[in-house]
Design a protein around this motif. Structure first.
Motif, short mmCIF file in Angstrom:
data_model
loop_
_atom_site.label_atom_id
_atom_site.label_comp_id
_atom_site.label_asym_id
_atom_site.label_seq_id
_atom_site.Cartn_x
_atom_site.Cartn_y
_atom_site.Cartn_z
N ASP A 93 0.84 -1.20 0.00
CA ASP A 93 0.00 0.00 0.00
C ASP A 93 0.87 1.25 0.00
O ASP A 93 0.59 2.23 -0.70
CB ASP A 93 -0.91 0.00 1.22
CG ASP A 93 -1.98 -1.06 1.12
OD1 ASP A 93 -2.17 -1.57 0.00
OD2 ASP A 93 -2.59 -1.38 2.15
N GLU A 94 1.94 1.23 0.82
CA GLU A 94 2.82 2.39 0.89
C GLU A 94 3.53 2.62 -0.44
O GLU A 94 3.70 3.75 -0.88
CB GLU A 94 3.84 2.18 2.01
CG GLU A 94 4.73 3.39 2.26
CD GLU A 94 5.66 3.16 3.43
OE1 GLU A 94 6.51 4.03 3.68
OE2 GLU A 94 5.51 2.11 4.09
N GLU A 141 -3.66 4.99 -11.58
CA GLU A 141 -3.01 4.35 -10.44
C GLU A 141 -3.77 4.61 -9.14
O GLU A 141 -3.89 3.75 -8.29
CB GLU A 141 -1.58 4.87 -10.33
CG GLU A 141 -0.75 4.20 -9.25
CD GLU A 141 -0.53 2.73 -9.57
OE1 GLU A 141 -0.68 2.35 -10.74
OE2 GLU A 141 -0.22 1.98 -8.62
N ASN A 142 -4.29 5.85 -9.03
CA ASN A 142 -5.10 6.15 -7.84
C ASN A 142 -6.33 5.27 -7.78
O ASN A 142 -6.72 4.82 -6.72
CB ASN A 142 -5.49 7.63 -7.83
CG ASN A 142 -4.31 8.52 -7.46
OD1 ASN A 142 -3.41 8.07 -6.76
ND2 ASN A 142 -4.31 9.75 -7.96
N ASP A 143 -6.97 5.02 -8.90
CA ASP A 143 -8.15 4.14 -8.93
C ASP A 143 -7.78 2.74 -8.49
O ASP A 143 -8.47 2.10 -7.72
CB ASP A 143 -8.76 4.13 -10.34
CG ASP A 143 -9.34 5.49 -10.71
OD1 ASP A 143 -9.60 6.28 -9.77
OD2 ASP A 143 -9.50 5.75 -11.91
N LYS A 185 -6.70 -1.11 -1.69
CA LYS A 185 -6.88 -0.86 -0.27
C LYS A 185 -8.14 -1.53 0.26
O LYS A 185 -8.18 -2.05 1.38
CB LYS A 185 -6.94 0.64 -0.01
CG LYS A 185 -5.60 1.34 -0.19
CD LYS A 185 -5.71 2.83 0.10
CE LYS A 185 -4.37 3.53 -0.02
NZ LYS A 185 -4.45 4.97 0.24
N GLN A 186 -9.19 -1.56 -0.55
CA GLN A 186 -10.42 -2.21 -0.12
C GLN A 186 -10.21 -3.71 0.08
O GLN A 186 -10.66 -4.30 1.06
CB GLN A 186 -11.53 -1.97 -1.17
CG GLN A 186 -12.88 -2.60 -0.79
CD GLN A 186 -13.46 -1.99 0.46
OE1 GLN A 186 -13.18 -0.85 0.80
NE2 GLN A 186 -14.26 -2.76 1.18
N LYS A 243 -8.16 -4.30 3.18
CA LYS A 243 -8.98 -4.15 4.39
C LYS A 243 -9.79 -5.41 4.65
O LYS A 243 -9.88 -5.89 5.79
CB LYS A 243 -9.90 -2.95 4.22
CG LYS A 243 -10.79 -2.68 5.45
CD LYS A 243 -11.65 -1.47 5.23
CE LYS A 243 -12.55 -1.20 6.43
NZ LYS A 243 -13.43 -0.04 6.23
N GLU A 244 -10.38 -5.97 3.59
CA GLU A 244 -11.15 -7.21 3.76
C GLU A 244 -10.25 -8.35 4.23
O GLU A 244 -10.65 -9.17 5.07
CB GLU A 244 -11.82 -7.58 2.44
CG GLU A 244 -12.89 -6.58 2.00
CD GLU A 244 -13.46 -6.93 0.64
OE1 GLU A 244 -12.97 -7.91 0.04
OE2 GLU A 244 -14.40 -6.24 0.18
N LEU A 245 -9.03 -8.43 3.68
CA LEU A 245 -8.10 -9.49 4.09
C LEU A 245 -7.71 -9.33 5.55
O LEU A 245 -7.59 -10.31 6.29
CB LEU A 245 -6.86 -9.46 3.19
CG LEU A 245 -5.81 -10.54 3.48
CD1 LEU A 245 -6.44 -11.92 3.39
CD2 LEU A 245 -4.65 -10.42 2.52
#
Length: 378
Positions: free
Chosen positions: A258-259, A352-354, A360-361, A364-366
């Protein structure tokens, strides 16, 4: 006796009456009378009155009932048989006469086996099974009487200081026989008998120290079993710790990705901002052209103005907002291409932002899934 009374309906007097009718060690019985007929006769009279009838009337009426001759013994013999059952003439197991006889005539196992083979056709194993447990229990009762007598005269010796050795080696386990508390014990120096079951109160009176030893061993075994189970618990904890470490590493990888995506997106944004700043700088530079021209005509700073102009020419500053001069069409096309490239970079940054939002979603689920696994494990 309780089972006999419940299932057959016979008390003690009824059983004595049956022995008179069918025959026993004390009486020959009524000839030709079978078990079913004898039971019917006893039940017809009842347990409370059967022996009274036999004592007062004898057994002649039984033979007459069958229609035969009465060749029974006289009634006084019947009374003797009844008294032999009701008041047996035998010495108590703990009496002095029995103790004297036991000392004078010790138990001879081999001779007893020979007698049982000759009279009963018993194999030696059957004789041992019937006799040896009773012999062992008799010896234990003698030992209990010895300790009782010693305590009565004020001599309370510990078990290991008593001159006579205790016949019980150790208690193996506790038992319950017909509702009575018992112990299964191993015997000391009892040839042919390793273990048998004896009443718990007899062990208590004869050798209560053996009970304490048994309880200590049982507590020690329980403690050892608990200690054996502990390593398994540690192994489980270590496996859970390893799994937890793997989950943490996985979450760390997700955070690093993510970073990295965020840095890539931020870098693209910085590139687009730099491109915009360059364009604005180009526009501002064009504003300097008239000013530099005026300065050159004034002659105040000729060297500086020439350097500025040469610098402007050298850097080929272009006004992106106004139409390009015909002379510098090539430069304009190059700048246009560069501008298009910058647009493409901006588009990539948006894409890339999309992707980063979707990633990220999923991350988060993981994380939620891994947290639920960890909770179930703990």
């Amino acid at each position: 006796m309780t089972d006999i009374e419940r299932k057959l309906g016979f008390g003690r007097d009824s059983l004595i009456a049956l022995s008179l009718l069918l025959g026993s060690d004390y009486y020959q019985g009524v000839h030709g009378l079978g078990p079913e007929s004898a039971c019917q006769i006893v039940k017809s009279i009842g347990d409370k009155y059967i022996l009274k009838k036999f004592a007062s009337e004898g057994l002649g009426w039984v033979k007459k009932r069958k229609g035969g001759k009465n060749d029974l013994w006289p009634d006084d013999n019947i009374l003797q048989v009844i008294n032999a059952y009701m008041k047996p003439k035998c010495h108590q197991a703990d009496s002095d006469i029995v103790h004297k006889a036991l000392a004078q005539y010790p138990f001879q196992r081999t001779k007893l086996q020979q007698i049982c083979v000759g009279f009963f056709e018993w194999p030696s194993e059957k004789t041992d099974g019937y006799i040896l447990p009773n012999i062992a229990e008799r010896n234990l009762r003698r030992f209990a009487n010895l300790r009782l007598t010693s305590s009565e005269v004020g001599l309370n010796l510990p078990l290991h200081e008593i001159p006579v050795k205790c016949p019980v080696s150790e208690i193996i386990k506790s038992r319950r026989v017909q509702g009575r508390e018992c112990y299964e014990v191993s015997w000391e120096g009892m040839d042919g008998l390793e273990t048998s079951i004896v009443p718990a109160d007899l062990i208590e009176s004869a050798c209560r120290e053996k009970i304490l030893e048994f309880e200590e061993r049982k507590a020690q075994r329980k403690k050892q079993n608990i200690q054996k189970r502990k390593p398994k618990k540690k192994e489980t904890n270590s496996s859970v710790a390893e799994l937890d470490l793997k989950l943490q590493n996985l979450l760390l990888d997700i955070n690093l990705r993510d970073e990295a995506n965020f840095n890539a997106s931020d870098s693209s944004g910085r590139i687009s901002r730099i491109t915009t700043d360059m364009a604005e700088a180009d526009l501002n530079t064009t504003d300097l052209l008239p000013l530099s021209h005026d300065i050159e005509h004034t002659g105040l700073i000729q060297n500086s103005s020439s350097e500025v102009v040469s610098s402007i020419d050298k850097n080929e500053i272009i006004d992106l907002l106004s139409p390009s001069p015909p002379k510098k069409s090539n430069l304009s096309s190059k700048c246009q291409q560069s501008s298009d490239q910058h647009i493409e970079v901006i588009n990539l940054s948006d894409s890339e932002n999309d992707m980063s939002v979707e990633h990220k979603q999923k991350a988060k689920e993981l994380r939620l899934f891994l947290a639920s696994i960890r909770n179930e494990i703990h």
